[in-house]
Design a protein around this motif. Structure first.
Motif, PDB file in Angstrom:
ATOM      1  N   TYR A   1       0.824  -1.211   0.000  1.00  0.00           N
ATOM      2  CA  TYR A   1       0.000   0.000   0.000  1.00  0.00           C
ATOM      3  C   TYR A   1       0.864   1.270   0.000  1.00  0.00           C
ATOM      4  CZ  TYR A   1      -4.164  -2.794   0.688  1.00  0.00           C
ATOM      5  OH  TYR A   1      -5.194  -3.679   0.506  1.00  0.00           O
ATOM      6  N   GLU A   2       2.044   1.178   0.575  1.00  0.00           N
ATOM      7  CA  GLU A   2       2.942   2.332   0.520  1.00  0.00           C
ATOM      8  C   GLU A   2       3.368   2.619  -0.916  1.00  0.00           C
ATOM      9  OE1 GLU A   2       6.189   1.672   3.126  1.00  0.00           O
ATOM     10  OE2 GLU A   2       5.040   2.054   4.962  1.00  0.00           O
ATOM     11  N   THR A   6       2.614   6.011  -2.913  1.00  0.00           N
ATOM     12  CA  THR A   6       3.707   6.785  -3.522  1.00  0.00           C
ATOM     13  C   THR A   6       3.412   7.086  -4.983  1.00  0.00           C
ATOM     14  OG1 THR A   6       5.325   5.769  -2.031  1.00  0.00           O
ATOM     15  CG2 THR A   6       6.172   6.791  -4.039  1.00  0.00           C
ATOM     16  N   LYS A   7       2.942   6.090  -5.700  1.00  0.00           N
ATOM     17  CA  LYS A   7       2.624   6.276  -7.116  1.00  0.00           C
ATOM     18  C   LYS A   7       1.470   7.251  -7.309  1.00  0.00           C
ATOM     19  CE  LYS A   7       1.583   3.646 -11.305  1.00  0.00           C
ATOM     20  NZ  LYS A   7       1.314   2.288 -11.873  1.00  0.00           N
ATOM     21  N   ALA A  39      -5.940   4.773   0.697  1.00  0.00           N
ATOM     22  CA  ALA A  39      -4.944   3.761   1.053  1.00  0.00           C
ATOM     23  C   ALA A  39      -5.221   3.181   2.437  1.00  0.00           C
ATOM     24  CB  ALA A  39      -3.549   4.375   1.000  1.00  0.00           C
ATOM     25  N   VAL A  40      -5.590   4.031   3.385  1.00  0.00           N
ATOM     26  CA  VAL A  40      -5.894   3.557   4.742  1.00  0.00           C
ATOM     27  C   VAL A  40      -7.114   2.645   4.724  1.00  0.00           C
ATOM     28  CG1 VAL A  40      -6.718   4.304   7.008  1.00  0.00           C
ATOM     29  CG2 VAL A  40      -4.794   5.476   5.937  1.00  0.00           C
ATOM     30  N   ARG A  63       1.560   4.640  10.284  1.00  0.00           N
ATOM     31  CA  ARG A  63       2.766   4.575   9.460  1.00  0.00           C
ATOM     32  C   ARG A  63       2.428   4.871   7.995  1.00  0.00           C
ATOM     33  NH1 ARG A  63       5.902  -0.977   9.683  1.00  0.00           N
ATOM     34  NH2 ARG A  63       5.893  -0.373  11.896  1.00  0.00           N
ATOM     35  N   LEU A  64       1.285   4.378   7.538  1.00  0.00           N
ATOM     36  CA  LEU A  64       0.882   4.642   6.158  1.00  0.00           C
ATOM     37  C   LEU A  64       0.571   6.126   5.954  1.00  0.00           C
ATOM     38  CD1 LEU A  64       0.272   3.423   3.391  1.00  0.00           C
ATOM     39  CD2 LEU A  64      -2.077   3.030   4.161  1.00  0.00           C
ATOM     40  N   GLU A  65      -0.092   6.737   6.932  1.00  0.00           N
ATOM     41  CA  GLU A  65      -0.385   8.170   6.823  1.00  0.00           C
ATOM     42  C   GLU A  65       0.903   8.995   6.805  1.00  0.00           C
ATOM     43  OE1 GLU A  65      -2.963   9.166   9.994  1.00  0.00           O
ATOM     44  OE2 GLU A  65      -4.685   8.030   9.227  1.00  0.00           O
TER      45      GLU A  65
END
Length: 314
Positions: A1-2, A6-7, A39-40, A63-65
């Protein structure tokens, strides 16, 4: 998901920073919120199948945020490192092209001062946008400070002593902007602007020179004082022409021939390419042009004689 996040953020953020307007950072914040939320949501659905405790789940989501914010900040720092190139590109685009994105031709009617001011203001807006990271909605006065120090202070009519004596860019930090969110400090902005003006001054000088050359090429008349001197010094010759009309007839014929040569050789257009190239080009075309004019005169003179001969033979 990261990787997906990013993309989803990298290229849009770069495009928004390149446009650099008042709505750039609000648009980036909106983009970050939308993509991070998506994403979350996807990560929550994925980890719901695993038996994870609440603390671990929150840590993964946080961490994703934070990863999304780090992507935006990293891209902003990359663009800030290339800010001088971006400023020169924007100046060149606005200065060298008109509103229809067509290359400007400096004919003498353009207001170079106004065009330069508009292009520099747009470049300053780009510098203001890239001076700090604005992922929070906290207001700042970076744009006002840069405008006051770089644009208003350069005007000849600026008489405010407080503006002239106090340099708002003589600092290493911005007001109401934390150090960790600063991309370009005030002192660096001042140095970049000085370098930017020095490297774009040649473009402005070339435009002014082209405009002056175009004005000179389009103005074939001598200055007014020369016309007045010719009128005074040529008074006797003018009276001679009035006393002897034969001279007027000769001058009229010379004028017609000269006008024909001028049109045939297109002298005005030739001299736009430069004095020496014009002389070389005219020297090669002068004799053929004279021969062509004489041939036309001979043909026109022989044309009426042909019907008269036919009548005599009848």
């Amino acid at each position: 998901y990261e990787g997906k996040l990013t993309k989803a953020l990298a290229e849009p953020v770069e495009a928004l920073l390149d446009s650099a307007s008042e709505d750039t950072w609000p648009a980036i914040r909106k983009l970050l919120q939308r993509e991070t939320k998506a994403a979350v949501s996807g990560l929550e659905s994925a980890i719901s199948t695993f038996e994870l405790d609440e603390a671990t789940e929150k840590e993964l989501l946080l961490r994703l945020e934070n990863h999304g914010r780090s992507v935006v900040e990293s891209k902003a720092r990359e663009e800030a490192a290339r800010i001088l190139i971006r400023m020169k590109d924007r100046f060149s685009t606005l200065f060298s092209r008109d509103a229809d994105s067509m290359p400007r031709v400096w004919t003498g009617k353009e207001d170079i001062k106004a065009i330069t001011k508009t292009a520099r203001s747009a470049s300053m807006k780009l510098l203001s946008t890239m001076a700090a990271i604005r992922l929070e909605e906290d207001g700042d006065n970076i744009d006002t400070t840069l405008s006051l120090a770089l644009v208003d202070a350069a005007r000849p009519g600026t008489t405010d002593r407080s503006i002239q004596s106090l340099d708002p860019l003589a600092s290493s930090s911005w007001e109401r902007v934390p150090e960790e969110r600063t991309l370009i400090s005030p002192v660096q902005c001042k140095s970049l602007w000085r370098q930017f003006k020095a490297e774009t001054e040649y473009t402005v000088t070339q435009a002014i020179a082209a405009q002056e050359a175009n004005k000179r090429n389009n103005n074939w008349l001598p200055p007014p004082w020369a016309l007045a001197a010719m009128a005074v010094l040529g008074f006797n010759e003018f009276m001679t022409l009035l006393r002897n009309p034969f001279y007027l007839a000769v001058m009229f014929v010379v004028f017609l021939v000269g006008k024909a040569i001028w049109v045939q050789l297109d002298i005005a257009n030739e001299f736009r390419n430069g004095f020496l190239p014009a002389l070389l080009s005219l020297s090669t075309k002068f004799v053929p042009t004279i021969m062509n004019i004489l041939k036309r005169l001979a043909d026109e003179g022989a044309a009426p004689a042909a019907p008269e001969r036919q009548r005599e033979t009848e």
